[in-house]
Structures are given as structure tokens and as C-alpha cells.
Design an enzyme around this catalytic site. Structure first.
Site, PDB file in Angstrom:
ATOM      1  N   ALA A 242     -16.461  37.190   1.174  1.00 35.66           N
ATOM      2  CA  ALA A 242     -17.724  37.921   1.106  1.00 35.66           C
ATOM      3  C   ALA A 242     -18.788  36.976   0.586  1.00 35.66           C
ATOM      4  O   ALA A 242     -18.578  36.305  -0.428  1.00 35.66           O
ATOM      5  CB  ALA A 242     -17.581  39.111   0.182  1.00 35.66           C
ATOM      6  N   GLY A 243     -19.892  36.884   1.318  1.00 32.95           N
ATOM      7  CA  GLY A 243     -21.003  36.061   0.862  1.00 32.95           C
ATOM      8  C   GLY A 243     -22.083  36.969   0.304  1.00 32.95           C
ATOM      9  O   GLY A 243     -21.929  38.198   0.304  1.00 32.95           O
TER      10      GLY A 243
ATOM     11  N   GLU B  27     -20.223  39.871   5.031  1.00 33.51           N
ATOM     12  CA  GLU B  27     -18.855  39.365   5.096  1.00 33.51           C
ATOM     13  C   GLU B  27     -18.771  38.009   5.808  1.00 33.51           C
ATOM     14  O   GLU B  27     -19.597  37.707   6.656  1.00 33.51           O
ATOM     15  CB  GLU B  27     -17.993  40.364   5.868  1.00 33.51           C
ATOM     16  N   VAL B  28     -17.732  37.251   5.442  1.00 28.23           N
ATOM     17  CA  VAL B  28     -17.408  36.030   6.180  1.00 28.23           C
ATOM     18  C   VAL B  28     -16.094  36.333   6.906  1.00 28.23           C
ATOM     19  O   VAL B  28     -15.141  36.807   6.291  1.00 28.23           O
ATOM     20  CB  VAL B  28     -17.239  34.825   5.231  1.00 28.23           C
TER      21      VAL B  28
ATOM     22  N   ASP C 162     -26.186  21.351  -4.919  1.00 27.29           N
ATOM     23  CA  ASP C 162     -25.087  22.203  -5.401  1.00 27.29           C
ATOM     24  C   ASP C 162     -23.752  21.637  -4.922  1.00 27.29           C
ATOM     25  O   ASP C 162     -22.881  22.365  -4.454  1.00 27.29           O
ATOM     26  CB  ASP C 162     -25.288  23.639  -4.892  1.00 27.29           C
TER      27      ASP C 162
HETATM   28  N1  ADE Z   1     -15.160  30.254   4.292  1.00 24.25           N
HETATM   29  C1  ADE Z   1     -16.462  30.012   4.430  1.00 24.25           C
HETATM   30  N2  ADE Z   1     -16.672  29.216   5.487  1.00 24.25           N
HETATM   31  C2  ADE Z   1     -15.476  28.941   6.034  1.00 24.25           C
HETATM   32  C3  ADE Z   1     -15.044  28.158   7.124  1.00 24.25           C
HETATM   33  N3  ADE Z   1     -15.914  27.493   7.859  1.00 24.25           N
HETATM   34  N4  ADE Z   1     -13.745  28.091   7.393  1.00 24.25           N
HETATM   35  C4  ADE Z   1     -12.869  28.761   6.614  1.00 24.25           C
HETATM   36  N5  ADE Z   1     -13.206  29.502   5.567  1.00 24.25           N
HETATM   37  C5  ADE Z   1     -14.504  29.598   5.274  1.00 24.25           C
END
Ligand code: ADE
Length: 992
Positions: free
Chosen positions: A637-638, A642-643, A754
Site C-alpha cells: 500500500a502506498g 494500492e501497489v 531519500d
Molecule cells: N513494490 C513497489 N514497487 C515494486 C516493484 N517494482 N516490484 C516489486 N515490488 C514493488
């Protein structure tokens, strides 16, 4: 016993297998498994079908019908249901469950035994009671068993239950009967369920759709119009289609919550007090803008606080504002023909940008109060009213007169305030006896007499002004890098001044003006002078600085190589620079936090410089058709949503694994812009150690950023989950990759701000790639970022001191962070500075403390870390140097054999400046590394002095009862430091 009676056993067994089915989109008209009393079905003739009712374990009846007249020819046994009310059904479904015996398994029945039965129905508007005329019935189908059973199955108690469903329809009368005709089979009818299908009541897109019965014709859909839920309104007519199977299909249109309401769990809830929603739509209620409030629930607007207003054209989202304060520092410059009035903007603009000024002129007589408005003969250039600049020129004034000018500041809400307009007045007497033009009393050259770290002394020649008295001089100055956004000024009566409180190594811009009895002169040209750096001052402080650099024989050799290496590369840079033109030199300097790249190298373009951020996204990122993306799993989760992981199809290419960052619904424009900013940045990069952008989805919802998939996720957790699994060479390989990515970024002129292991992603081949771009947003997003006293949000443990204190971010501050990433990698994801507070981290760095080498860390790597953590940023290594240094270590693995814990003595001459704090007691020392819980274990095992602790090995640490690997590592690392410190103290003792 007839063969029919034998079934009783079977049925008991069936009871256990049987579970009634139920479905949300079915309306049941009859279910024999749920009828509690007698079923009351009719059989013809009386000795045909047998009704057998058993009780289950809950004392509920199980109604079954059996027939097994397989030996006798010409069977015609009928079983008829009760009358079944059709309700709204247009087509009904009849589900039968039954067992059927295999005729071959019964001896001597060939010719008489059958393996099918027939299903009939008859529609009527009312019940016929007991009357039954088979001829009125219509055949639905002949039912055969998929599975028949034999005598052997009976013995084994394996029974095959058949389920058959038949459709009946269209039906139109009020009700109907079902009838079952046996023509000589051995059957047990275990249950009959009659139902019709409906699309059940549902809520979609804030609209409700009622129960709907599908059409009989399975290929045509019923179009249903939804009704908006309370406090919602239509945005394109909401529609759904009811399919023949009772499923809702193809949602179209929608409702949105009205003004003052927001969507919560599929309904529209009123905005809470203090919030408002001015437009209908799928947006959330917003907090009232500054200086406004809403008391009740469901506010569509926030009212302005007393003294604050909204101009007619101000949107409701805008803060309430107030009229400005009066202009400040009104001055005049007078010559024979022109009078220039000049002022500074008000200290309070009222929160608005539409500031203007009006100038009112009064001509006054010799006595106070004898003033009249000036006549039309006076000319104001550009005009007297609605001025947007803070100057006006007055012409055609009379000589030897007194004028009073009242200068008002106004903004878009001045009209709404009932208070008198604030103004500042200045009186000008044109009777100057021939005043000097403004430029005439300007001073000459502004000279620097000397400069130190924090001060610059300036002097100048006094102007030659025989007729005017110099009142004083005003010196205005500001940091060159910050342009004229904020400046300081000081006044002096003498033609010299010492400006103090300046920053070291910083270029300042100075200019000067003279104040005489006739007013101010114009400012002199600008002069740039620089303060000195603090290394010259450091020389005098050297006595205070504890210099400890140690290495074992191998380690020391490495140190020399390392120093020589950086010296040579430094020289080369000096040589290259000396060959460059002055313009080239300027471009290689650090400016505005970016190292300007060499000509010909692609440079990073800040998306914020685009007036329209959408243009930046489309310039740097490909638009992806969302049908090419298949989302498979949520992996995180960003801040924005969601990611997920998934697959991307590209025509003519293999499907690739991707990570998909989504922007959750209900975002505001600023969030969308910040979200896509990362793509605009990432899309400019093309390097094997920078996460690759595949593209964006901006033209449909949800908005997405699609990047390459990194199987092992983020580096910090990957290392924590694989503590001790990798060889040093593998770890150095990862570090090399990160340094290479960072070199690329710094060459492009991009400062990450960062850099931390949590922002590095690792793929299945252990390739590390830098990710998380977006400057300010990155920091907002980073849970490690904390607010500093100056209000910035900064990940303290990873950030160089100059960036923490005065936000001086540069590739050199990224190099500091890189040193911390090296430490994280070599300690398998340990937290830098452990549980120390952010405040303690800042203080200890300021006092010269640096992280000790992690356990098992080669000397060469700790030396490189220390190099990255030099206080003076220009002394830190450049990424290009780090990449080649790490390459050399990889090519020559024996250089990695000397570990910090093997070091026993100090080098002959000190190398790097490493200032370790001095500990007095075991307690202090353990406190400093947050390991005080082991104090008793140390003392109990006889390690009661720092000297004895300094001799401890890892085995000793384990023996005294430190079992956690992380704690062992922390204690052993700190023992190395302690050992060095004690040795150094001894050395000092010899010199005293
Ligand atoms: N989490 C955030 N970005 C990602 C990515 N590119 N591959 C795997 N997990 C991730």
C-alpha cells in the site's frame, strides 16, 4: 420384502449425503426438503409410488417417493405434486435428486425393468384438489440417471445420487402441478426443488436496482433503471441489465453524492461539521479552508470568520481573506521634473495575490489641515489608481509646494470590509532649492576589506554631496543561491560595515544606497563576495578533534590505496577542470542542489517547471491501454493507493511482469499531480540500476503507474529476511549496482534526497535498482521522514547534516545517504543508529560520532562509509569514484579479507577523521548502544572494566548470554570502536 422396501436402508444413507442447495438469485417455489408436515402428494394407482417419510437427526421429515415394480410388465405409476403457486416466474426450474437401480444388476427382469421415468406439468389458475387427469399433462422430459447403482453398491453402501434440472416455460397461469410417471424403473425420488431465477436487489454506483425477473428468452436482457440512493443525484442514467441466469450485467451511468454529502460504504453521508462539499460528485468532503467554518452537518459551503471575506469570483475552496495592511517604507526621489514615489508591499497581503495600490494626492498650505485634493494638472505615470507595481512617477507638479500622498493598498476583498482603507502617507516639499537627481548621490565601488567564515567587512567612498547631508547608508544583502526572495539589510552612518551572522563558504550579493535629507538614492550595482570555508578554522580546532583511524596491516595498506585512489581521482578532476573553460567550470559546480552535468549529457528536467504537469507526464511517460494490463495481486500500500503485481502485454513482445501503483478514487487534482510526478521523473531515466517505467494510465480510472516488477521487493526487508545468507562479494555487488544508479542520477543532475535501503528494489538476480522518485512527495510518503525544527520533513538517519540544518541537498548529500545504505547492507538491514532518538542521532553526528563497522564488514568498506560521512561535503567521494573503487574490490576479492574486527593496532599515521565518543563505564557504553539490559551479564561474567570488554571476542559475547544475532552484532561492532578508542587514549598518554 419387496425390492422397494429394501430402499429404506439406502435412504438412511442418502440422508447423510444430502445437503440442500441454495442460491442468492433463486426464488424457491417448492422444496420438499423444507416441508415439515405431510407433503400430501397423490399417487395413482395406490400401489405404485410409495411415500416414505423418515425423520432426520433434528426430527425434521425427509419426504421420499419410491417405486420398484421391475418384475411386472406395463407399469404406469403416477405421482402428482400439490398445486404450486407461480408467483412472478416466467420460466421455472425443476431440480430432481434421485437414485436409480441398474436393471442389469437385478436378475430375471429383462423386458420389464426400465431405467428412466417421465416428468410432466400442467398449468392451472387454481388447485384441482384430488382430481387427476394424466391426459391434461404436458411432458417436460424423460429423465435418465447419469449414475445407476447395483446390488454391490448397496452392499458397499456407495450410492450415486443423480441431480437433474429441467426448465419449464414460459409459464403464465397462476400455478401448476408437476407429475412423475414411472414405467417400470426402480427409483427413489429424494427431493424436488422448484424455483425461478431473479436478479436480486442491488446497490451499484450509488443507485438501487430492484429484484428483477429475467426474460424467458435467455438471449435477451431486461434493462433496469436504477434509483439514486438518498442524497445522491444522477450523472448519466444509472442502468443495469438483468441476464437470464439472474446476474446483473453491464453497469452504465451512475449517481453521485449531492453537495454536502460524500460516499461512505455505498451510501451518501452528510459532511461533518468543519467540512463541506460544494459540488455534487464522487469527491470527499473537504476541510473548511483557512479562516472559514461550518457548524452543522451537510455543509455545502464554509462561512468566513469575522473580518475575513470571499470575493465574488473566489471559489468556495479558497481560504477567506481580508484587506491588506498599508504599504510600508514609502520613500520619494525628487528631481526638477519628476517625483518618484516608491514603497514596500504591505506586511500582510490579507492572504491574496490581487494586490493593487491607489495614490491620493493632497496639496497642503503652510498651516496643518489646509489640504485640498490635487487638481488634474498633476500627472501620474502609469496612473494614480489600480497600480500593480509599488512605484509611481508624479510629473507636472508645482515648484515650492507641499504635497501629501496617501498610498492605499487594496485587494479583491477591500470593497467588502466596512473599515476605512489602510494607507501610508508621505509629505513632499518640492521647495528643495534645486535637489540632486536620485542617481547623483550614489556611492562608488563597494569593496571587500576582509572575509571570515561568518562575516564580511565592506567599505566604500563617500559620495560628493555638497548641498545634501548624508543621513546614513543602507546595505542590502542576500545569499546568491536564494536570489532576492528574502534579503537582510543594515544601516550605518560610516562608509564601512561588518556584516556578521553569515554562513561559511557562501556567496552573498550586496548593494548599497544612500539616504540624504532629500530621500534615498537608487541602489548601487550588485557586488558578490564569499565567506571563507570552515577548514581554515578547523585547523585551530584540531586539538579538540579526536582523530582515530585504524587498520590492521592489510587494512592499513588498503587505507593508503584508498586515500591514494581518491587523491589521484581528485587530481585528475582538478586537471580536467583546469583544462575547462570558465563556463564549463561553472557547470560542474554544485548549484541549487544539483550537480550540473557535462555538456552533451542528458539532463533531468524538473516536472514542476512545466506550467501544465500533464504535459510533463506525456512527454516522459508512455500512455498504456489498460486492457493490456492484468492485475494479479496486491503487494503493498502506498500513500496514494494500492501497489499490485500483474502482467503487461505489449504487441509483438512477451508478456512482462510489472508492478502497478494505483491512485485510489476520490483524489483531488493536487494528489493526481503528485502521484504522476514520480512517473514524469522516472520516465526520464534509462539505466539498469534505476527502476524502469513501463508507462502510465491517465485516460481512464484508476490512474496507474506501471513499472518493472522486482521479485525480491525492497532491499531492507529482503536483507532482514536473509540475514547472513550472502557472501561479501554478493553484498558488494549489490552496493556497486546502487552506486552505479546513483552515478547516473547525479550525472543527470538529479538529487534523490531519500536514498535508503527501503527505497531500493531487488530483482530475482539480486540486481538492485534505485526507486521512489518525486522529491518532496517522496519525503511526505516516507515513514522515516520526520519534521525538523525548520519545518522540513527529512529522514534524519539517512540525511547529511547540511541537508538537515539548512536543506542543502546535493549529490554530496546523496553520497552521505549512500554511506548509510552501505551500512544497512553490510549489517543485513539493521536500523542505522539502532533505537537512538532522531535528536540523539543529530547530536552525536555533530559531535563527530560515526556508525561503527557492522560485524564481518571489510575494513575497505567501512573506510568508504566514513569517507561518505565527512562533515565537509566537498570532501565526500563522488559516485563515479565509488563505482570504480567497488569494481576494484570485486576484481580483487582478497582486498575484502581484512575485517574491522581483526584490527588490533592503530596505523602509524592517522588517515580519516573519525571522532568516537569516550566512554567512562560499562553502563555508559551499553546505554549508548541501547544494550543496557546486558549490564549484569557482563559484570557477572567478570567483564567489569572497559579494558576487559575491549578484549572480548564474539564467543565471549555469546557465552555471557547474548543470544540474539542482532544484539551480538551490535555489541561486537561497538567493541571494535571501544578498542580503537582505548588504544588511541593510550597513544595520547604517550605523547603527554
Ligand atoms: N513494490 C513497489 N514497487 C515494486 C516493484 N517494482 N516490484 C516489486 N515490488 C514493488
Amino acid at each position: 420384502m419387496t425390492s422397494g422396501k429394501k430402499y429404506c436402508l439406502v435412504l438412511l444413507f442418502l440422508r447423510i449425503l444430502f445437503t440442500p442447495s441454495s442460491h442468492g438469485n433463486q426464488v424457491v417455489l417448492l422444496d420438499t426438503t423444507t416441508v415439515l408436515g405431510e407433503l400430501g402428494w397423490k399417487t395413482y394407482p395406490i400401489n405404485g409410488w410409495d411415500a416414505i417419510t423418515e425423520m432426520d437427526e433434528h426430527n425434521r421429515p425427509i419426504h421420499t417417493f419410491q417405486v420398484c415394480n421391475v418384475m411386472e410388465p406395463n407399469q404406469n405409476n403416477w405421482l402428482r405434486s400439490n398445486w404450486i403457486f407461480r408467483q412472478a416466474a416466467q420460466k421455472v426450474y425443476v431440480e430432481l435428486r434421485f437414485t436409480l437401480r441398474d436393471c442389469n444388476s437385478i436378475p430375471w427382469v429383462s423386458g420389464t425393468c426400465k431405467e428412466t421415468f417421465n416428468l410432466f406439468y400442467h398449468e392451472t389458475d387454481e388447485s384441482h384438489g384430488g382430481a387427476f387427469k394424466p391426459a391434461q399433462y404436458t411432458k417436460i422430459d424423460t429423465i435418465a440417471a447419469d449414475e445407476s447403482f447395483t446390488q454391490m453398491d448397496l452392499g458397499d453402501r456407495i450410492l450415486k445420487l443423480n441431480t437433474e434440472v429441467r426448465e419449464v416455460g414460459p409459464v403464465s397461469r397462476k400455478g401448476f402441478y408437476l407429475a412423475f410417471q414411472d414405467i417400470g424403473a426402480c427409483i427413489a425420488l429424494v427431493s424436488v426443488r422448484v424455483y425461478y431465477k431473479k436478479c436480486p436487489f442491488t446497490l451499484r454506483n450509488l443507485a438501487s436496482f430492484p429484484d428483477t425477473v429475467p426474460r424467458v428468452d435467455s438471449s435477451s436482457l431486461v434493462e433496469v433503471r436504477g434509483a439514486c440512493v438518498d442524497h445522491a443525484e444522477e450523472r448519466d442514467t444509472p442502468k443495469l441489465y438483468c441476464g437470464a441466469d439472474g446476474d446483473w450485467l453491464v453497469p452504465l451511468g451512475k449517481c453521485v453524492c449531492s453537495m454536502g454529502y460524500e460516499e461512505i460504504d455505498g451510501a451518501c453521508a452528510a459532511c461533518k461539521p468543519g467540512f463541506y462539499k460544494a459540488f455534487a460528485g464522487n469527491i470527499k468532503c473537504s476541510k473548511c479552508p483557512p479562516h472559514s467554518y461550518s457548524y452543522g452537518e451537510g455543509a455545502i459551503l464554509c462561512h468566513c470568520e469575522k473580518g475575513f471575506y470571499r470575493a465574488e469570483k473566489d471559489p468556495p475552496t479558497m481560504a477567506c481573506t481580508r484587506p491588506p495592511s498599508p504599504p510600508r517604507n514609502v520613500l520619494f526621489h525628487l528631481n526638477d521634473t519628476c517625483l518618484l514615489l516608491e514603497w514596500s508591499p504591505p506586511s500582510d497581503t490579507g492572504g491574496r495575490r490581487d494586490l493593487t495600490y491607489n495614490v491620493l494626492c493632497k496639496r497642503c498650505g503652510p498651516q496643518p489641515g489646509q489640504c485640498q485634493l490635487c487638481g488634474e494638472e498633476l500627472r501620474f505615470v502609469p496612473r494614480p489608481q489600480g497600480l500593480t507595481n509599488s512605484t509611481v512617477t508624479v510629473m507636472d507638479f508645482s515648484a515650492r509646494a507641499n504635497y501629501t500622498f496617501e498610498i492605499e493598498s487594496l485587494n479583491g476583498v477591500s470593497e467588502m470590509s466596512h473599515f476605512p482603507r489602510p494607507f501610508t502617507a508621505i509629505t513632499v516639499s518640492t521647495d528643495q532649492g534645486g535637489s540632486a537627481p536620485a542617481g547623483a548621490f550614489m556611492v562608488g565601488m563597494l569593496k571587500k576589506d576582509w572575509a571570515s567564515q561568518n562575516s564580511i567587512a565592506l567599505s566604500w567612498l563617500e559620495p560628493d554631496l555638497p548641498s545634501l547631508n548624508v543621513v546614513d547608508y543602507e546595505i542590502k544583502y542576500y545569499e546568491k543561491e536564494h536570489e532576492e526572495l528574502s534579503y537582510s539589510s543594515t544601516r550605518t552612518k560610516a562608509p564601512s560595515v561588518i556584516i556578521t551572522g553569515l554562513k561559511p563558504s557562501t556567496c552573498y550579493v550586496f548593494s548599497l544606497r544612500t539616504r540624504t535629507s532629500a530621500g534615498h538614492s537608487a541602489y548601487s550595482p550588485k557586488y558578490e563576495y564569499e565567506t571563507t570555508d570552515d577548514t581554515s578554522d578547523m585547523a585551530s580546532d584540531q586539538g579538540q578533534v579526536l582523530v582515530i583511524v585504524t587498520a590492521a596491516v592489510g587494512g592499513f595498506t588498503l587505507l593508503i590505496i584508498l586515500t591514494l585512489f581518491f587523491l589521484i581521482t581528485g587530481r585528475c578532476q582538478w586537471y580536467i577542470k583546469s583544462k575547462m573553460s570558465s563556463e564549463d567550470k561553472r557547470r560542474t559546480n554544485y548549484q541549487n542542489g544539483h550537480a550540473l552535468p557535462y555538456p552533451g549529457v542528458k539532463t533531468y528536467v524538473d516536472p514542476d517547471t512545466y506550467e501544465d504537469p500533464a504535459q510533463a507526464v506525456h512527454e516522459f511517460a508512455k500512455e498504456i491501454d489498460p486492457t493490456r494490463i492484468r492485475i494479479e495481486r496486491v503487494i503493498g500500500a502506498g500513500e496514494f493507493g494500492e501497489v499490485c503485481s500483474g502482467r503487461l502485454r505489449t504487441p509483438g513482445k512477451r508478456e512482462t511482469a510489472v508492478a502497478i501503483k494505483t491512485l485510489k478514487g476520490g483524489y483531488v487534482e493536487r494528489q493526481r499531480r503528485d502521484f504522476l510526478r514520480e512517473a514524469s521523473i522516472m520516465g526520464q531515466f534509462d539505466h539498469p540500476n534505476i527502476i524502469r517505467l513501463e508507462g502510465v494510465v491517465t485516460k481512464s480510472r484508476p490512474v496507474m503507474i506501471v513499472v518493472e516488477y522486482m521479485e525480491n521487493g525492497s532491499l531492507d526487508s529482503f536483507l532482514r529476511n536473509h540475514d547472513g545468507h550472502f557472501t561479501v562479494i554478493q553484498l558488494v555487488g549489490m552496493l556497486r549496482g546502487i552506486a552505479s544508479g546513483m552515478k547516473y542520477l547525479s550525472d543527470m543532475g538529479y538529487v534523490h534526497r531519500d536514498l535508503a535501503a527501503r527505497n531500493i528494489l531487488v530483482n530475482s538476480n539480486l540486481v538492485c535498482k534505485v526507486s521512489d522518485f518525486g522529491l518532496s512527495r517522496v519525503l511526505e510518503d516516507d515513514p522515516e521522514a520526520a519534521y525538523t525544527t525548520t519545518g522540513g520533513k527529512i529522514p534524519i538517519r539517512w540525511t547529511a547534516p547540511e541537508a538537515i540544518s539548512y536543506r542543502k541537498f546535493s549529490s554530496a548529500s546523496d553520497a552521505w545517504s549512500y554511506g548509510i545504505v552501505m551500512w544497512e547492507v553490510m549489517s543485513y538491514g539493521e536500523r542505522p543508529y539502532w533505537e537512538m532518538s532522531n535528536q540523539d542521532v543529530i547530536l552525536s553526528i555533530e559531535e563527530g560520532y560515526r556508525l561503527p563497522a557492522p560485524m564481518g564488514c571489510p575494513v575497505a568498506l567501512h573506510q568508504l562509509m566514513l569517507h561518505c560521512w565527512q562533515k565537509e561535503r566537498s570532501q565526500r567521494p563522488k559516485f563515479i569514484d565509488m563505482v570504480s573503487f567497488l569494481d576494484k574490490l570485486i576484481r580483487n576479492p582478497s582486498s575484502l579479507l581484512a575485517l574491522v574486527e581483526d584490527m588490533q593496532c592503530l596505523p602509524d599515521s592517522p588517515g580519516e577523521v573519525v571522532d568516537y565518543p569516550m566512554f567512562i563505564s560499562i553502563g555508559d557504553w551499553l546505554d549508548s548502544i541501547k544494550m543496557s539490559q546486558y549490564k549484569n551479564s557482563f559484570v557477572a561474567a567478570g567483564f567489569s572494566t572497559l579494558d576487559s570488554v575491549a578484549q572480548m571476542t564474539i564467543e565471549d559475547v555469546r557465552r555471557i548470554g547474548v543470544v540474539l544475532i542482532g544484539h551480538q552484532r551490535r555489541i561486537v561492532s561497538s567493541i571494535q570502536t571501544l578498542r580503537l578508542q582505548l588504544l588511541h587514549e593510550q597513544e595520547k598518554g604517550f605523547h603527554v
